[in-house]
Each structure stands twice: as structure tokens, then as C-alpha cells.
Enzyme design. Structure first.
Site, PDB file in Angstrom:
ATOM      1  N   LYS A 173       0.833  -1.204   0.000  1.00  0.00           N
ATOM      2  CA  LYS A 173       0.000   0.000   0.000  1.00  0.00           C
ATOM      3  C   LYS A 173       0.866   1.252   0.000  1.00  0.00           C
ATOM      4  CE  LYS A 173      -4.145   1.757   2.223  1.00  0.00           C
ATOM      5  NZ  LYS A 173      -5.041   1.615   1.110  1.00  0.00           N
ATOM      6  N   GLY A 205       6.669   1.060   5.443  1.00  0.00           N
ATOM      7  CA  GLY A 205       7.527   0.106   4.740  1.00  0.00           C
ATOM      8  C   GLY A 205       7.529   0.321   3.241  1.00  0.00           C
ATOM      9  N   CYS A 206       6.376   0.590   2.680  1.00  0.00           N
ATOM     10  CA  CYS A 206       6.265   0.793   1.234  1.00  0.00           C
ATOM     11  C   CYS A 206       6.951   2.090   0.814  1.00  0.00           C
ATOM     12  CB  CYS A 206       4.798   0.777   0.809  1.00  0.00           C
ATOM     13  SG  CYS A 206       4.005  -0.810   1.177  1.00  0.00           S
ATOM     14  N   THR A 207       6.850   3.111   1.639  1.00  0.00           N
ATOM     15  CA  THR A 207       7.529   4.372   1.355  1.00  0.00           C
ATOM     16  C   THR A 207       9.036   4.167   1.383  1.00  0.00           C
ATOM     17  OG1 THR A 207       5.694   5.653   2.267  1.00  0.00           O
ATOM     18  CG2 THR A 207       7.842   6.765   2.122  1.00  0.00           C
ATOM     19  N   ALA A 209      10.176   2.239  -1.776  1.00  0.00           N
ATOM     20  CA  ALA A 209      10.143   3.076  -2.977  1.00  0.00           C
ATOM     21  C   ALA A 209      11.254   4.127  -2.946  1.00  0.00           C
ATOM     22  CB  ALA A 209       8.776   3.736  -3.119  1.00  0.00           C
TER      23      ALA A 209
END
Length: 156
Positions: A40, A45-47, A50
Site C-alpha cells: 500500500k 515500509g512501502c515508502t 520506494a
């Protein structure tokens, strides 16, 4: 469901680009590609993942390797995420059902605090110039992952 493994072809399913239009694996013919699937946009974590891939993008570019981050988020959310975080990697939405994540078997039932829901398994694929999967990283831990992928891709 059996997940595709190294040596299998990467399914050529269209995805919606965050900036508009569509993208599919066949668009990367004659070059290697890293597809990193994350749960998401705009979550910690996703930030981090990326941002880590974005920081290494010049090195991937120099090696002729395309980067594409993929989630189920709608394109508008991905566009906002990229702008807010200053991401340089391309992002795509796999919001069709069944989409690429379902075909790969990485959109699956998860459980958190006793609640069951469908979610993305954080997974990264290295795809060869012929569209064949060269390497798969499953159940990825974010710390150091982008560096590991770069080192492996440079050796492939």
C-alpha cells in the site's frame, strides 16, 4: 496455486501507469526489468522501499535495468505518493481483477490482529530481456532489499 518461478515467463498483463496510460512487461523487451510489488502506497515500509529504489535508480539506469513499483492502489493515489515523496521510480496500478498480482499468486489472504483481508505479499521479480523471470524475492524485508536486488541484477 503455483507461483511462477525462475525460467517461467512473466505474464504480460496491462497495468495503469501512475502518470497515465498503460504498461506491460512486453514494453521492456530487450532489457531487464525489476518489478517490485508492495502492499500500500504511503505506508512506512512501502515508502521506505520506494525511496530506496529511487535512490538507486541512476545505478539501475546505467545498467540498462528498468524499475517498476506495483500495488493495487488507484493511479491517482500512486501519483500523489510519488509527488509527495519525490520518487523517481515509475509506479503502476494493478487494480484490475484478476490482475497481475492474482496471476502471480501474490494477492492473497492475510491476517492481522485476528482480522482476515486480501493483501499483497511484498515480492520482487527480476525479469530478463525475453520476458522470462530470472529471480524472485518473496516475503521481502525492506531494509537493504533494494541494494540486494541491484547487486544481484548486476551479476545476472
Amino acid at each position: 496455486m503455483t507461483r511462477p518461478a525462475p525460467g517461467d515467463p512473466m505474464p504480460d498483463i496491462p497495468l495503469e501507469r501512475a502518470g497515465g496510460g498503460t504498461v506491460r512487461i512486453s514494453d521492456f523487451a530487450r532489457q531487464r526489468a525489476i518489478l517490485f510489488f508492495y502492499p500500500k502506497a504511503a505506508t512506512p515500509g512501502c515508502t521506505r522501499e520506494a525511496l530506496d529504489f529511487s535512490a538507486l535508480k541512476p545505478r539501475f539506469d546505467a545498467a540498462g535495468i528498468t524499475l517498476l513499483g506495483i500495488s493495487k492502489d488507484p493511479p491517482a493515489r500512486l501519483r500523489s505518493f510519488a509527488e509527495k515523496q519525490g520518487l523517481t521510480v515509475d509506479l503502476a496500478s494493478d487494480n484490475a481483477e484478476p490482475g497481475l498480482a492474482e496471476t502471480l499468486g501474490i494477492w492473497t489472504e492475510k491476517q492481522l490482529y485476528g482480522r482476515r483481508f486480501m493483501g499483497m505479499l511484498r515480492t520482487t521479480y527480476l525479469v530478463g530481456p525475453d520476458g522470462t523471470i530470472l529471480r524472485v524475492w518473496e516475503r521481502v524485508k525492506v531494509a537493504g532489499h533494494a541494494e540486494t536486488v541491484l547487486a544481484t541484477a548486476l551479476e545476472a
